[in-house]
Design an enzyme around this catalytic site. Structure first.
Site, PDB file in Angstrom:
ATOM      1  N   HIS A 104       0.796  -1.234   0.000  1.00 49.41           N
ATOM      2  CA  HIS A 104       0.000   0.000   0.000  1.00 49.41           C
ATOM      3  C   HIS A 104       0.829   1.286   0.000  1.00 49.41           C
ATOM      4  CE1 HIS A 104      -4.465   1.040   1.052  1.00 49.41           C
ATOM      5  NE2 HIS A 104      -4.038   1.661  -0.010  1.00 49.41           N
ATOM      6  N   ASP A 126     -10.099  -0.364   3.719  1.00 51.72           N
ATOM      7  CA  ASP A 126      -8.952  -0.962   4.406  1.00 51.72           C
ATOM      8  C   ASP A 126      -9.343  -1.407   5.816  1.00 51.72           C
ATOM      9  OD1 ASP A 126      -6.272  -1.529   5.252  1.00 51.72           O
ATOM     10  OD2 ASP A 126      -5.508   0.156   4.081  1.00 51.72           O
ATOM     11  N   HIS A 128      -7.082  -1.291   7.988  1.00 48.80           N
ATOM     12  CA  HIS A 128      -6.138  -0.451   8.738  1.00 48.80           C
ATOM     13  C   HIS A 128      -6.321   1.029   8.376  1.00 48.80           C
ATOM     14  CE1 HIS A 128      -4.223  -4.426   7.965  1.00 48.80           C
ATOM     15  NE2 HIS A 128      -3.920  -4.345   9.259  1.00 48.80           N
ATOM     16  N   ASP A 130      -3.611   3.099   8.077  1.00 45.35           N
ATOM     17  CA  ASP A 130      -2.417   3.528   7.330  1.00 45.35           C
ATOM     18  C   ASP A 130      -2.094   4.983   7.625  1.00 45.35           C
ATOM     19  OD1 ASP A 130      -2.336   0.942   6.432  1.00 45.35           O
ATOM     20  OD2 ASP A 130      -3.058   1.376   4.411  1.00 45.35           O
ATOM     21  N   HIS A 143       4.008   0.791   4.297  1.00 43.51           N
ATOM     22  CA  HIS A 143       2.611   0.519   3.890  1.00 43.51           C
ATOM     23  C   HIS A 143       1.615   0.859   5.006  1.00 43.51           C
ATOM     24  CE1 HIS A 143       1.765  -3.932   5.318  1.00 43.51           C
ATOM     25  NE2 HIS A 143       2.458  -3.258   6.224  1.00 43.51           N
ATOM     26  N   ASP A 229      -7.453  -1.849  -0.504  1.00 37.58           N
ATOM     27  CA  ASP A 229      -6.510  -2.764   0.149  1.00 37.58           C
ATOM     28  C   ASP A 229      -7.271  -4.076   0.337  1.00 37.58           C
ATOM     29  OD1 ASP A 229      -5.062  -4.213   2.097  1.00 37.58           O
ATOM     30  OD2 ASP A 229      -4.312  -2.378   3.039  1.00 37.58           O
ATOM     31  N   ASP A 231      -6.924  -6.445   2.210  1.00 35.95           N
ATOM     32  CA  ASP A 231      -7.182  -6.895   3.583  1.00 35.95           C
ATOM     33  C   ASP A 231      -8.427  -6.238   4.172  1.00 35.95           C
ATOM     34  OD1 ASP A 231      -6.430  -4.420   4.877  1.00 35.95           O
ATOM     35  OD2 ASP A 231      -4.338  -5.059   4.982  1.00 35.95           O
ATOM     36  N   GLU A 278      -1.884  -4.990  -2.042  1.00 36.93           N
ATOM     37  CA  GLU A 278      -1.664  -5.934  -0.935  1.00 36.93           C
ATOM     38  C   GLU A 278      -2.015  -7.389  -1.262  1.00 36.93           C
ATOM     39  OE1 GLU A 278      -0.095  -5.388   2.049  1.00 36.93           O
ATOM     40  OE2 GLU A 278       0.206  -3.227   1.775  1.00 36.93           O
TER      41      GLU A 278
HETATM   42  N1  LIG Z   1      -1.454  -1.412   4.142  1.00 36.46           N
HETATM   43  C1  LIG Z   1      -1.404  -2.242   5.183  1.00 36.46           C
HETATM   44  N2  LIG Z   1      -1.670  -3.496   5.035  1.00 36.46           N
HETATM   45  N3  LIG Z   1      -1.052  -1.710   6.341  1.00 36.46           N
HETATM   46  C2  LIG Z   1      -0.868  -2.465   7.557  1.00 36.46           C
HETATM   47  C3  LIG Z   1      -0.275  -1.621   8.640  1.00 36.46           C
HETATM   48  C4  LIG Z   1      -0.090  -2.378   9.916  1.00 36.46           C
HETATM   49  C5  LIG Z   1       0.410  -1.543  11.098  1.00 36.46           C
HETATM   50  N4  LIG Z   1      -0.544  -0.551  11.470  1.00 36.46           N
HETATM   51  C6  LIG Z   1       1.758  -0.897  10.771  1.00 36.46           C
HETATM   52  O1  LIG Z   1       1.887   0.283  10.796  1.00 36.46           O
HETATM   53  O2  LIG Z   1       2.706  -1.581  10.490  1.00 36.46           O
HETATM   54 MN   LIG Z   2      -3.593  -0.447   3.628  1.00 29.84          MN
HETATM   55 MN   LIG Z   3      -4.685  -2.942   5.342  1.00 32.67          MN
END
Ligand SMILES: NC(=[NH2+])NCCC[C@H](N)C(=O)O
Ligand SMILES: [Mn+2]
Ligand SMILES: [Mn+2]
Length: 306
Positions: A104, A126, A128, A130, A143, A229, A231, A278
């Site tokens: 990402h 997402d 998350h 991010d 990411h 994303d 996920d 991702e």
């Molecule tokens: N784009 C993603 N899958 N991001 C996941 C981030 C996970 C976690 N918050 C980190 O900063 O590492």
């Molecule tokens: Mn993401």
């Molecule tokens: Mn994510």
């Protein structure tokens, strides 16, 4: 809509811990993206993959002393600057950029390119936020930082290559949030970004939530970037991702969400750029996450059941 889609692959894995996401763009193509888009009634060309340096090629001499806080940031800057140019040129040529990740972190390139000559809004599907910065990130993985970087949050305030000039927090909607680091949660609360969590989707249903996200992203803007994303989906539907989180949207909810985007686009011509990120080929089961990625891209671009 007579849309000319240009596929841009970015085999980027420097922003994530789990190697395998660099193969995302080829697995999505292999899953039949071009055919799926044809079925959606859009013409497609493919610009191939942008060059991405490999971690193994790195000269140890160039490693920064503060490397752990944002790993491969210099390489990420180079890839994202190239990607931003490619996206901006594609738009100038009257084509629609469909960017395939990669992790990402590449959203920094897609969005800065999309925002070069237009005020844009962003919908960020997402699990998350991010929204980490090098100072807050627990992993140092870029990411987990692209939204904060684009908005110039915290230590990204003067990171010119990563800041999106024509994007304001008021036009950003995160949809499907369910996993945040503590500092990230605080930063999102303090920002003017709108965050729709999985609880909002549970309570209200995915379509009304996406309608609201579209209102946020289109309010006073020239167009919308959709960042998907994989996920965002439940790991049962999309096992091939590096940072899976239980409790995501189902197969049908995901299609409904992207069909809702396409419906708004049909009447108001809002969609400017789309990216799918991702997909991790090593963790996937028989390419099913890549296949789902192609289907969802087609739904966003207007493919209908009937
Ligand atoms: N784009 C993603 N899958 N991001 C996941 C981030 C996970 C976690 N918050 C980190 O900063 O590492
Ligand atoms: Mn993401
Ligand atoms: Mn994510």
């Amino acid at each position: 809509m007579n849309r000319q889609v240009q596929i841009i692959g970015v085999p980027m894995d420097l922003g994530a811990d789990r190697r395998g996401v660099d193969m995302g763009s080829s697995t999505i193509r292999y899953a039949g993206l071009a055919d799926e888009l044809e079925a959606a009634g859009v013409e497609t060309t493919d610009a191939g993959d942008l060059p991405v340096p490999r971690a193994e090629e790195r000269d140890p001499e160039t490693v920064q002393p503060n490397e752990g806080s944002a790993k491969f940031l210099q390489e990420t800057a180079e890839v994202c600057t190239d990607l931003a140019d490619e996206v901006a040129e594609t738009l100038d040529a009257g084509q629609f950029p469909l960017v395939l990740g990669g992790d990402h972190s590449i959203a920094i390139g897609t969005v800065t390119g999309a925002a070069r000559d237009a005020d844009i809004g962003v919908i960020w599907f997402d699990a998350h936020g991010d929204f980490n910065t090098p100072a807050t990130s627990p992993s140092g993985n870029v990411h987990g930082m692209p939204l904060a970087a684009l908005l110039g949050i915290g230590d990204f305030a003067d990171t010119e290559w990563a800041n999106a000039p024509n994007l304001s927090e008021e036009n950003v909607a995160i949809v499907g949030l369910r996993r945040l680091d503590d500092a990230e949660r605080e930063a999102i609360r303090e920002s003017d970004v709108t965050a729709f969590t999985m609880s909002d989707i549970d309570e209200r249903g995915v379509v009304p939530v996406v309608e609201d996200a579209l209102d946020v992203a289109t309010d006073g803007t020239d167009g919308v970037h959709v960042s998907l994303d994989m996920d965002w989906l439940d790991p049962k539907e999309a096992p091939g991702v590096g940072t899976p989180v239980r409790g995501g949207v189902t197969y049908r909810e995901a299609h409904s969400a992207l069909e809702t985007v396409a419906e708004r686009d049909e009447t108001e011509d809002i969609l400017r750029t789309l990216e799918v990120v991702e997909v991790n080929a090593i963790l996937d089961h028989h390419n099913e996450t890549a296949e789902l990625a192609t289907e969802l891209a087609a739904s966003a671009l207007g493919k209908r059941i009937l």
